[in-house]
Scaffold this active site. Structure first.
Site, short mmCIF file in Angstrom:
data_model
loop_
_atom_site.label_atom_id
_atom_site.label_comp_id
_atom_site.label_asym_id
_atom_site.label_seq_id
_atom_site.Cartn_x
_atom_site.Cartn_y
_atom_site.Cartn_z
N ASN A 83 43.80 22.05 -72.30
CA ASN A 83 43.27 23.11 -72.64
C ASN A 83 41.83 23.18 -73.26
OD1 ASN A 83 45.90 23.79 -72.35
ND2 ASN A 83 46.40 23.67 -74.53
N TYR B 39 51.32 11.31 -70.25
CA TYR B 39 51.32 12.60 -69.22
C TYR B 39 51.08 12.04 -67.79
CZ TYR B 39 50.37 14.77 -73.67
OH TYR B 39 50.22 15.24 -75.02
N ASP C 200 47.17 22.28 -61.07
CA ASP C 200 48.48 22.80 -60.79
C ASP C 200 48.60 24.28 -60.83
OD1 ASP C 200 47.99 22.36 -63.78
OD2 ASP C 200 49.82 23.09 -63.87
N ASN D 134 45.74 27.40 -69.01
CA ASN D 134 44.84 27.17 -70.09
C ASN D 134 43.56 26.32 -69.77
OD1 ASN D 134 45.90 28.58 -72.37
ND2 ASN D 134 47.51 27.03 -72.77
N HIS E 292 51.52 18.97 -64.70
CA HIS E 292 50.22 19.72 -65.06
C HIS E 292 48.97 18.50 -64.71
CE1 HIS E 292 48.85 22.65 -67.19
NE2 HIS E 292 48.52 22.43 -68.35
N PHE F 117 41.84 16.76 -72.83
CA PHE F 117 43.01 17.46 -72.77
C PHE F 117 42.89 18.87 -71.90
CE2 PHE F 117 44.31 14.30 -75.70
CZ PHE F 117 45.45 13.88 -75.45
#
Length: 192
Positions: A66, A14, A91, A112, A19, A64
């Site tokens: 979310n 990632y 973001d 989220n 994000h 993470f």
């Protein structure tokens, strides 16, 4: 005590995705403060420094995106910090790429990470540094867009944007969100 939280997803897959721009700003702020991240309590990497004499925790949740609130909510309560002591960098699809805006409160706009924060903090009334990543092309799923990496040609603008967003987070800590909004809520600087 102030907390600056950069939202993102842990793991090299990632790194440098749209994000994870919150992580990039958290990394830049920690570097500016001469602080190093260490695995801390509540599933977060935490770097500690000082801005204008104020103790500052720079936080990257490892939960993470979310589930970001699962790290930030307990951290805020542990340190007995108030929502006014929190700045979150994330973001934002609704802002043009590389534009930075500061706001306090508001909805999650489908983000989220913010949705999780709002649920675990019990309120959306905290300062935010919104970093524009723009909308995806019409045929692309927004989730694929935010999990995609910035283009190689975007690096100079990304570096400038991260520097600008880092300065906005510092200003929130030093002078408050209203001052940061007045200083940073303008159109992205044009090159040259």
């Amino acid at each position: 005590m102030k907390l600056v939280v950069g939202l993102g997803n842990p793991g090299p897959e990632y790194a440098r995705t749209r994000h994870n721009v919150g992580y990039l700003v958290a990394d830049a702020l920690a570097r500016d403060l001469g602080a190093s991240f260490a695995a801390g309590k509540f599933a977060a990497d935490v770097a500690e420094g000082r801005i204008a004499g104020e103790r500052v925790l720079v936080v990257k949740p490892r939960t993470f995106m979310n589930h970001s609130g699962e790290a930030v909510g307990p951290l805020l309560r542990f340190w007995k910090a108030e929502l006014a002591d929190l700045a979150v960098v994330h973001d934002d699809l609704e802002l043009e790429p590389f534009r930075v805006q500061v706001k306090v409160g508001g909805g999650h706009a489908g983000h989220n990470g913010l949705k999780s924060l709002n649920a675990h903090l019990g309120s959306p009334e905290y300062a935010r540094v919104r970093v524009g990543v723009g909308r995806p092309p019409p045929q692309m799923d927004p989730a694929d867009w935010v999990l995609g990496r910035f283009g190689k040609g975007d690096e100079p603008r990304l570096a400038e944007c991260v520097e600008w967003a880092t300065a906005a987070a510092r200003t929130i800590v030093e002078q408050g969100a209203v001052k940061a909004m007045n200083e940073f809520n303008r159109r992205v600087k044009s090159p040259g």
